[in-house]
Design a protein around this motif. Structure first.
Motif: not given
Length: 343
Positions: A54-58, A76-79, A134-142, A166-168
């Motif tokens: 589990t992870f609580t995002d912004d 890309v920047g998050a990667a 077959q993604p298990e997680l999508l990560v981006t900024t906020k 999403a990370i603020e």
């Protein structure tokens, strides 16, 4: 997704096209390489944690999975930030290459040959190609209310395929907090932040910050700007503004805050470009903005004391949020600032 792009989006985003409307091509994929195979333990990590994840995002949303995700698709920047913590991505979206074909600095140490690109422009997100990974997680900024580069109209379909984090990076945050958030996400995915590379990067970041703080004692007045064909923007350093500028201000650097109610920038005409008599100009050097040479063709800009004195520095607006990238940016900035003087 057919949509115009606002000046606020443009000033932050790395794929604004010719300062015009956003290309309506949500289903159009960018250049891609072969999909990476699932990693059993990301390079440089302590091993993938066991059990539910589990992870609580912004956004305040809790992402969950039966086990820590390994097939990660990221902005890309998050990667690049996750890669520096030892967590690789199998897919990317956002700018990966510059107009001359060279690697975009935003991609950091991401191996572009080992990740599939599912879109390069703002709002370009090929959902079918994303599903095929077959993604298990999508990560981006906020970015305030924007989940960066993920088309809002397709959000439901996208989130149905995998959890989204999403990370603020702007609102009610600061640089150290953003770094800590990426670190926490990486740890949840198996990163070993006690590894020598991460520990060294943290030390380098602290050392570079201390150098900037020392150089700031010179009392330099700094103006961060971006130039378009018809308008001139003064970026702001303060609560809710650009995270990197706010951090520089916290180190004692004399950043001009600009005027108005918008926390991000003050909008001026080119006739008003000389409003602030700065000692140093930080200019947004990304390809969607006027080059320094083109800005110098504007008489009011050319007459700014810092420009006349050659005390002008490219501003690395979207430096990935890892200790390595931020330390390198601060070191480079300090090296340039140390050679300048108050005017």
């Amino acid at each position: 997704m057919a949509s115009g792009i606002t000046r606020r989006q443009a000033l932050r985003g790395g794929s604004f096209l010719a300062l015009g409307a956003l290309a309506a091509a949500c289903g159009t994929a960018g250049p891609s390489g072969p999909a990476a195979a699932p990693a059993t333990s990301p390079a440089g990590t302590a091993g993938t944690p066991a059990g539910p994840w589990t992870f609580t995002d912004d956004r305040g949303k809790q992402a969950t999975a039966p086990k820590p995700p390994q097939r990660i698709v990221a902005y890309v920047g998050a990667a690049a930030a996750l890669q520096d913590f030892g967590v690789p991505s199998v897919g990317l979206f956002g700018s990966t290459t510059l107009k001359d074909g060279s690697k975009d600095p935003l991609a950091g140490d991401v191996d572009l040959a080992k990740a599939t690109t599912i879109g390069t422009g703002y709002g370009e997100f090929n959902v079918e190609k994303y599903a095929s990974l077959q993604p298990e997680l999508l990560v981006t900024t906020k970015f305030n209310d924007l989940v960066w580069y993920v088309p809002e109209k397709q959000m439901g379909d996208i989130e149905a395929l995998a959890p989204l984090v999403a990370i603020e990076t702007v609102k009610d945050t600061d640089l150290k907090k953003v770094l800590a958030r990426f670190e926490a996400l990486a740890v949840s995915l198996g990163a070993d932040v006690a590894a020598p590379a991460v520990a060294q990067a943290k030390a380098a970041f602290d050392a570079a910050s201390a150098k900037v703080a020392e150089t700031a004692k010179k009392g330099l007045k700094v103006l961060a700007v971006a130039g378009g064909p018809d308008q001139f923007w003064v970026a702001r350093a303060g609560a809710g503004g650009y995270t990197d500028l706010t951090y520089l201000a916290s180190l004692g650097l004399g950043l001009e805050k600009g005027a108005g109610d918008d926390p991000l920038y003050e909008t001026l005409s080119w006739e008003q470009a000389g409003k602030y008599k700065a000692d140093v100009i930080l200019y947004d050097a990304r390809s969607q903005w006027l080059t320094l040479a083109d800005m110098k063709k504007k008489a009011t800009f050319a007459e700014i004391p810092a420009v006349k004195a050659g005390q002008v520095i490219p501003w690395a607006v979207e430096t990935p949020y890892s200790y390595q990238r931020q330390a390198a940016w601060l070191d480079k900035l300090d090296g340039q600032l140390s050679g300048f003087k108050p005017l």
